[in-house]
Design an enzyme around this catalytic site. Sequence first.
Site, mmCIF file in Angstrom:
data_model
loop_
_atom_site.group_PDB
_atom_site.id
_atom_site.type_symbol
_atom_site.label_atom_id
_atom_site.label_comp_id
_atom_site.label_asym_id
_atom_site.label_seq_id
_atom_site.Cartn_x
_atom_site.Cartn_y
_atom_site.Cartn_z
ATOM 1 C CD GLN A 2 -3.018 0.747 -0.008
ATOM 2 O OE1 GLN A 2 -3.226 -0.393 -0.400
ATOM 3 N NE2 GLN A 2 -3.592 1.804 -0.573
ATOM 4 C CG HIS A 30 -8.212 -3.743 -0.210
ATOM 5 N ND1 HIS A 30 -9.021 -4.671 -0.817
ATOM 6 C CD2 HIS A 30 -8.365 -2.597 -0.916
ATOM 7 C CE1 HIS A 30 -9.622 -4.124 -1.858
ATOM 8 N NE2 HIS A 30 -9.249 -2.859 -1.939
ATOM 9 C CD GLU A 86 -11.999 3.195 -4.199
ATOM 10 O OE1 GLU A 86 -12.103 2.048 -3.701
ATOM 11 O OE2 GLU A 86 -10.991 3.901 -4.068
ATOM 12 C CG HIS A 89 -13.329 -1.063 -2.274
ATOM 13 N ND1 HIS A 89 -11.983 -1.161 -1.999
ATOM 14 C CD2 HIS A 89 -13.967 -1.228 -1.095
ATOM 15 C CE1 HIS A 89 -11.828 -1.376 -0.697
ATOM 16 N NE2 HIS A 89 -13.009 -1.414 -0.131
#
Length: 348
Positions: A2, A30, A86, A89
């Site tokens: 990340q 995540h 998003e 997601h």
Amino acid sequence: RQAELFNYYTRIYGKSYASRISAVPGTSEHQTGLAIDVGNANGACGLQACFANTPVGKWVGKNSHKYGFIMRYGKGQESVTGYSYEPWHFRYLGTSLAKNYKSSGAKSLEAYYGVSGSSPKNNTKNAKGTARTTANLNMRTGAGTGNRVLLTIPRGKSVQLTGSKKSGWYQVRYSSRTGWVSGKYLSSISMPSKPKKESKKSTPKQNTSNAKSAKTSANLNMRTGVGTSHRVVLTIPQGKKVAIRGAKKSGWYPVKYAGKNGWVSGTYLRSFSSSTYSPKSSDPKSSSSASKKTIANLNMRSGAGTSKRVILTIPKGKKVSIRGAKKSGWYPVKYAGKNGWVSGKYLR
Ligand SMILES: [Zn+2]
């Protein structure tokens, strides 16, 4: 990983934009192991807003809850979730909770639980005010008990303050609805700081044929030629200005951005402007079409903007008639005998 991603985006787009499209290392959902990003096998519109209009995007948007997943960062929810739209997601909640969430009509998990989104990314200048209800509290269409009740907010819930106050009543957001509540039953009131007034530039009428520049309405791939089969040169972030280099070809525009030339789909360009603007010519698409179709369940509101009262929700795929000129991206429409305003984003 990340950190690598975030630093990469920061190098390309700068920190402020990077933090809208990528989580600050250590804060990605995540990392809970409960979120997945979904894509088309051919990579079409990967991690881009246009994913929502691809076959996989449409299917997963409609069916994910049956399998226990919800789209976590919905359209228009950035101020609540802290993330841009998003549509790829998804967050695992388990099937019963996900179905419940879906049928509640909540637009974010924050709204579903009645908590105010507090993202480390939210600029404190735009921080939303909040308050807590000290009783079961009616949210009404206006300031005063003579107005219609929209819903009852349970005691002890956190509500978002919009900053509007009128004779002891506060305008609040709760569970994706906006309305007015009496200040008598609110505690820990912290009013939001006044948002900066956006300077109202009078935008010239769209004239796409002579346009010299436009703005991207999504993260947009610039390609070597007309069509998605051409190689991606780079991805232009949402909201950036691009220079238009010549004539449109099958809906695609030749553009220049960040020193590179390429082609982008006109579907994701807005605010065309031209230095050779002529008031006589206007884009027929934006001014003379008398009706349009909704591409989503669409709220018709009492004015141009999401802060305005919802009159009704127009189902997806319905025809609406356009009553006049567009205003800041919103159209005055008529549907089912009612007049109101809808966002042009969901009209085709
Ligand atoms: Zn993700």
